[in-house]
Scaffold this motif. Structure first.
Motif, PDB file in Angstrom:
ATOM      1  N   VAL A 259      18.902   2.202 -16.107  1.00 51.88           N
ATOM      2  CA  VAL A 259      19.532   1.428 -15.026  1.00 51.88           C
ATOM      3  C   VAL A 259      19.660   2.283 -13.769  1.00 51.88           C
ATOM      4  O   VAL A 259      19.715   1.751 -12.659  1.00 51.88           O
ATOM      5  CB  VAL A 259      20.895   0.823 -15.438  1.00 51.88           C
ATOM      6  N   GLU A 260      19.673   3.623 -13.958  1.00 48.74           N
ATOM      7  CA  GLU A 260      19.617   4.510 -12.795  1.00 48.74           C
ATOM      8  C   GLU A 260      18.269   4.382 -12.088  1.00 48.74           C
ATOM      9  O   GLU A 260      18.205   4.264 -10.867  1.00 48.74           O
ATOM     10  CB  GLU A 260      19.801   5.961 -13.222  1.00 48.74           C
ATOM     11  N   ALA A 261      17.195   4.405 -12.886  1.00 43.52           N
ATOM     12  CA  ALA A 261      15.856   4.276 -12.297  1.00 43.52           C
ATOM     13  C   ALA A 261      15.724   2.949 -11.551  1.00 43.52           C
ATOM     14  O   ALA A 261      15.079   2.873 -10.509  1.00 43.52           O
ATOM     15  CB  ALA A 261      14.788   4.389 -13.379  1.00 43.52           C
ATOM     16  N   PHE A 262      16.344   1.898 -12.082  1.00 46.55           N
ATOM     17  CA  PHE A 262      16.299   0.586 -11.422  1.00 46.55           C
ATOM     18  C   PHE A 262      17.355   0.447 -10.322  1.00 46.55           C
ATOM     19  O   PHE A 262      17.438  -0.607  -9.667  1.00 46.55           O
ATOM     20  CB  PHE A 262      16.492  -0.543 -12.448  1.00 46.55           C
ATOM     21  N   GLU A 263      18.175   1.475 -10.143  1.00 51.10           N
ATOM     22  CA  GLU A 263      19.246   1.455  -9.121  1.00 51.10           C
ATOM     23  C   GLU A 263      20.184   0.272  -9.272  1.00 51.10           C
ATOM     24  O   GLU A 263      20.587  -0.355  -8.288  1.00 51.10           O
ATOM     25  CB  GLU A 263      18.630   1.455  -7.705  1.00 51.10           C
ATOM     26  N   ILE A 264      20.531  -0.063 -10.505  1.00 51.43           N
ATOM     27  CA  ILE A 264      21.454  -1.184 -10.700  1.00 51.43           C
ATOM     28  C   ILE A 264      22.743  -0.742 -11.379  1.00 51.43           C
ATOM     29  O   ILE A 264      23.589  -1.577 -11.711  1.00 51.43           O
ATOM     30  CB  ILE A 264      20.815  -2.324 -11.529  1.00 51.43           C
ATOM     31  N   ASP A 265      22.909   0.586 -11.580  1.00 48.66           N
ATOM     32  CA  ASP A 265      24.081   1.062 -12.325  1.00 48.66           C
ATOM     33  C   ASP A 265      25.399   0.663 -11.678  1.00 48.66           C
ATOM     34  O   ASP A 265      26.375   0.404 -12.356  1.00 48.66           O
ATOM     35  CB  ASP A 265      24.009   2.584 -12.576  1.00 48.66           C
ATOM     36  N   LYS A 266      25.393   0.557 -10.338  1.00 45.90           N
ATOM     37  CA  LYS A 266      26.671   0.300  -9.678  1.00 45.90           C
ATOM     38  C   LYS A 266      27.205  -1.118  -9.914  1.00 45.90           C
ATOM     39  O   LYS A 266      28.368  -1.401  -9.647  1.00 45.90           O
ATOM     40  CB  LYS A 266      26.555   0.560  -8.172  1.00 45.90           C
ATOM     41  N   TYR A 267      26.363  -2.014 -10.424  1.00 43.49           N
ATOM     42  CA  TYR A 267      26.833  -3.369 -10.696  1.00 43.49           C
ATOM     43  C   TYR A 267      27.400  -3.535 -12.110  1.00 43.49           C
ATOM     44  O   TYR A 267      27.882  -4.599 -12.461  1.00 43.49           O
ATOM     45  CB  TYR A 267      25.675  -4.370 -10.532  1.00 43.49           C
ATOM     46  N   LEU A 268      27.309  -2.479 -12.902  1.00 46.94           N
ATOM     47  CA  LEU A 268      27.591  -2.617 -14.323  1.00 46.94           C
ATOM     48  C   LEU A 268      28.937  -2.036 -14.713  1.00 46.94           C
ATOM     49  O   LEU A 268      29.315  -0.966 -14.260  1.00 46.94           O
ATOM     50  CB  LEU A 268      26.485  -1.907 -15.128  1.00 46.94           C
ATOM     51  N   SER A 269      29.663  -2.762 -15.561  1.00 49.83           N
ATOM     52  CA  SER A 269      30.910  -2.251 -16.131  1.00 49.83           C
ATOM     53  C   SER A 269      30.800  -2.298 -17.650  1.00 49.83           C
ATOM     54  O   SER A 269      30.630  -3.365 -18.242  1.00 49.83           O
ATOM     55  CB  SER A 269      32.079  -3.126 -15.649  1.00 49.83           C
ATOM     56  N   PHE A 270      30.859  -1.128 -18.257  1.00 50.29           N
ATOM     57  CA  PHE A 270      30.778  -1.024 -19.727  1.00 50.29           C
ATOM     58  C   PHE A 270      32.189  -1.293 -20.256  1.00 50.29           C
ATOM     59  O   PHE A 270      33.068  -0.433 -20.159  1.00 50.29           O
ATOM     60  CB  PHE A 270      30.277   0.376 -20.085  1.00 50.29           C
ATOM     61  N   ASP A 271      32.394  -2.501 -20.795  1.00 48.17           N
ATOM     62  CA  ASP A 271      33.732  -3.014 -21.082  1.00 48.17           C
ATOM     63  C   ASP A 271      33.840  -3.280 -22.582  1.00 48.17           C
ATOM     64  O   ASP A 271      33.218  -4.201 -23.111  1.00 48.17           O
ATOM     65  CB  ASP A 271      33.911  -4.299 -20.261  1.00 48.17           C
ATOM     66  N   LEU A 272      34.637  -2.481 -23.268  1.00 53.84           N
ATOM     67  CA  LEU A 272      34.682  -2.572 -24.737  1.00 53.84           C
ATOM     68  C   LEU A 272      35.355  -3.845 -25.242  1.00 53.84           C
ATOM     69  O   LEU A 272      35.345  -4.112 -26.439  1.00 53.84           O
ATOM     70  CB  LEU A 272      35.351  -1.330 -25.330  1.00 53.84           C
TER      71      LEU A 272
END
Lengths: 471, 471
Positions: A259-272
């Motif tokens: 997701v870093e390579a796709f530059e989309i990490d900032k939209y993601l929340s890893f929510d348990l």
């Protein structure tokens, strides 16, 4: 003068789409279709109903919401509940080893309708799925890319919540939940987006019969959310030895890279706390939520009825959701084909976009030209056949045109017709001018004083084309 | 290794649409949608099922073919049988006084499927209807214009058969058919397109209990066909005094004028044997037939089973049909709104067009670019994240692109992927070239010797765009 003794309406939980809504909806469909094509998607169309056995055992508790067809002799069938199970059946029955397919179509759930929340019994899903044996998390990260690109293209504010079924199962196991209880504990945890921890805690203890100490341990985990890296840090600090959890954590680390390579990490929340309702997920799961689709404030005051939360898909705030389901195709007795996909909820997205649209700027018509006759008095025959001949020349050149279906057409009625159709130009057959070989081309919506241009009949189609291009 | 004890298939009479068929079908839908828009049509979408009462009493004998939903508590519903009755319900329930609407959607009939004849239980209709109080035969002639324009645009050879319900009823009355017998005599006459007069005569006498002299008189009329003018001449020579017949003849004279203005008279055959199955028609009726859709020769040898002819719509040869139905909206207890419409049968049109299409020239994909990595040997990591970053730049510019979902992608597999997707260009990340800031753009499908152009990474998106425009 009612002649019927039944209500003239669509069935409960269904609606007619018409007028400007169709234009807004088609724009959403086009945006998403083009997105799916951009990623190599091909489209399929499956029947609205499937053999009942195809759907059986795929949806867990939600199976009670499936619509069945009446047994009228022959096969027993049910309306499709989603597009995912029919897709898996399609892959299995056609022996497909890999495909990226999209499908935009209606699905059916005998749920309690909640129109204000966009929950219908008949509603659209826009699905994109990647089936095939590939390396870990590569298609998954492309699906997230598609999800994010789609919502950005639709100009919707959103966050994407992520979780992993293996991690979730691992956590529950680690906390001491019995295997048989995992699904029901999971569905309680899934409510944390709408309810405070205290309510969920109470439900787990009182309704789901979990010991207090188990629930306390669960609480330590499921309140965690953050970037993928942050939640991975948190999980590692917990030293989980459980096999499921370890595998899930490894997969999330791989995903983090992509997701870093796709530059989309900032939209993601890893929510348990994200659990998702459907049985068939086996790996990464995700859900896009938008603040724009939060419930209206007065709803919070009302007590939510239990059955109002039965639909896993169009829950409050969720506008798209999906996950990895590696075992569904294999359930149809063919070879196992891993799959991952995303489903956009059109009704909810539609409501958001419609609320932001200036409806005055939307016309349901595509009419460009209105052909009129001006005249009256003695000997006036209304130029009906002449209008037909003139409009036919426009149609033959592919120009969108209408005329009034009257022998003698009143001038006011013709302008009303043109306005209703949002026509841009009028082609006018004047009582004196037309017999001399001329028609008048008038730009509409610019006031009465503009009389338009007089042009020769032989040239009018070209002139109309020119003027339409200039508008 | 079958794990299921049921057949993995779609329900009887239904099918999956996929692959190249979807592209061909979409082209038909687009052609027809654009045609409908050209004539001022707006589109609507109604639910797949309606309250059962809405459909009751609208289809005559064919009502037995309606699919019902199971009673699972709540309302009793049925799948729609056509798009016309839901349209009338829509007009009535929304109190609409005039609309031109088109609707492309699936309808459902529990008919005996005959796949070779394009008769399915789930099939598409493409309908255009004009509702509103207008002057005689003006919308009707525009509908005929649309029918003919549509089939010409689709490059299909056809003839349009016309008749008028009032004339038909008048003829039957004139010949001495009792009012209660009109529908069954009518349905026998309707078979004249497939059966010789002797067979129809026999059916009327032996099965429909009509006296020989009545049948003989009918025979004098229903064998007549020709241009509108010719059949009008024939009818006038018969000196019919019956009110229905006189009205119908007057209307056909008006129509004759208008189809001349639209220059479509040469496509029309006024055929007194055309009856059409559905109950709700009240005026002009028509049906387009094509020689291309005649049954294969070996079918003629077989005895036709009775139930194989139950579907009025997709009979042998018929590819579009419709008529005027002035009383349907009024059956819903609201004010009466006259309507006239046309329904294109997509399955049949699809078969004709597919048989003429060079399938090698059709790709189900829209992929333009395939991103690849070339490398191997020691230290080779497969450039996965690099490929992701490169393809992401293409996607962001709206370019349709794919890559292989493998960490280390084999060169042959990548070319196979590109070929499967019909990609036009490859963007290649070479093991040596890429770290130096370059990628290679290669035109695909032009042999191995073409190595492609080496371009700077900063410039590759622009170069790709340029090359795609040139192709």
């Amino acid at each position: 003068m009612a002649k019927t003794d039944y209500l003239l309406k669509t069935p409960k939980g269904t609606k007619d789409w018409a007028d400007k809504d169709m234009i807004i909806r088609d724009k959403i469909f086009n945006t998403l279709s083009n997105l799916f094509k951009k990623h190599g998607g091909v489209t399929i169309d499956t029947p609205v109903f499937e053999l009942k056995e195809i759907l059986t055992g795929k949806y867990g508790e939600d199976s009670k919401l499936i619509y069945d067809l009446k047994d009228q002799g022959g096969e027993i069938c049910s309306l499709r509940y989603d597009l995912t199970v029919p897709f898996a059946r399609f892959v299995a029955s056609n022996n497909i080893s890999s495909i990226k397919r999209y499908h935009i179509a209606k699905v059916y759930r005998r749920d309690q309708p909640a129109m204000t929340k966009g929950r219908m019994r008949e509603f659209y899903q826009c699905d994109f799925d990647i089936a095939g044996q590939y390396d870990l998390m590569i298609p998954d990260s492309e699906i997230l890319n598609i999800l994010i690109d789609g919502l950005k293209s639709l100009d919707i504010e959103f966050t994407v919540k992520l979780n992993h079924r293996k991690i979730l199962d691992g956590i529950f196991e680690h906390c001491g939940v019995k295997e048989a209880d995992v699904r029901k504990v999971s569905s309680a945890v899934d409510k944390l987006d709408k309810s405070p921890w205290e309510a969920v805690e109470k439900e787990m203890i009182e309704e789901k019969d979990q010991p207090k100490e188990v629930v306390d341990k669960i609480g330590e985990f499921v309140k965690q959310k953050g970037t993928i890296k942050e939640t991975l840090e948190f999980l590692k600090s917990k030293d989980l030895e459980n096999k499921n959890a370890v595998e899930g954590i490894e997969e999330m680390e791989v995903l983090s890279n992509y997701v870093e390579a796709f530059e989309i990490d900032k939209y993601l929340s890893f929510d348990l706390s994200l659990a998702r309702g459907l049985d068939y997920y086996t790996g990464l799961i995700y859900e896009a939520i938008t603040s724009a689709s939060a419930p209206p404030k007065d709803v919070k005051a009302k007590k939510l009825k239990d059955d109002e939360d039965a639909s896993a898909f169009v829950g409050v705030g969720s506008i798209a959701a999906g996950g990895r389901y590696d075992k569904l195709v294999g359930m149809f007795g063919s070879k196992s084909i891993p799959c991952v996909g995303i489903s956009f909820g059109v009704e909810r997205i539609f409501s958001i976009i419609k609320s932001k649209t200036n409806l005055n700027s939307v016309s349901p018509n595509h009419t460009d030209v209105y052909v009129m006759a001006f005249g009256g008095g003695e000997g006036w025959n209304g130029f009906l056949k002449e209008r037909m001949s003139i409009i036919n020349q426009l149609w033959k050149q592919g120009i969108n045109a209408e005329f009034l279906y009257k022998n003698k057409a009143n001038i006011r009625k013709q302008f009303e017709g043109a306005e209703k159709s949002s026509a841009k130009l009028a082609v006018i057959l004047g009582k004196e001018e037309f017999p001399q070989g001329n028609v008048r081309i008038k730009r509409l919506g610019q006031g009465e004083e503009n009389e338009g241009d007089l042009v020769k009949i032989e040239e009018f189609v070209e002139k109309v084309k020119q003027q339409l291009e200039e508008i």
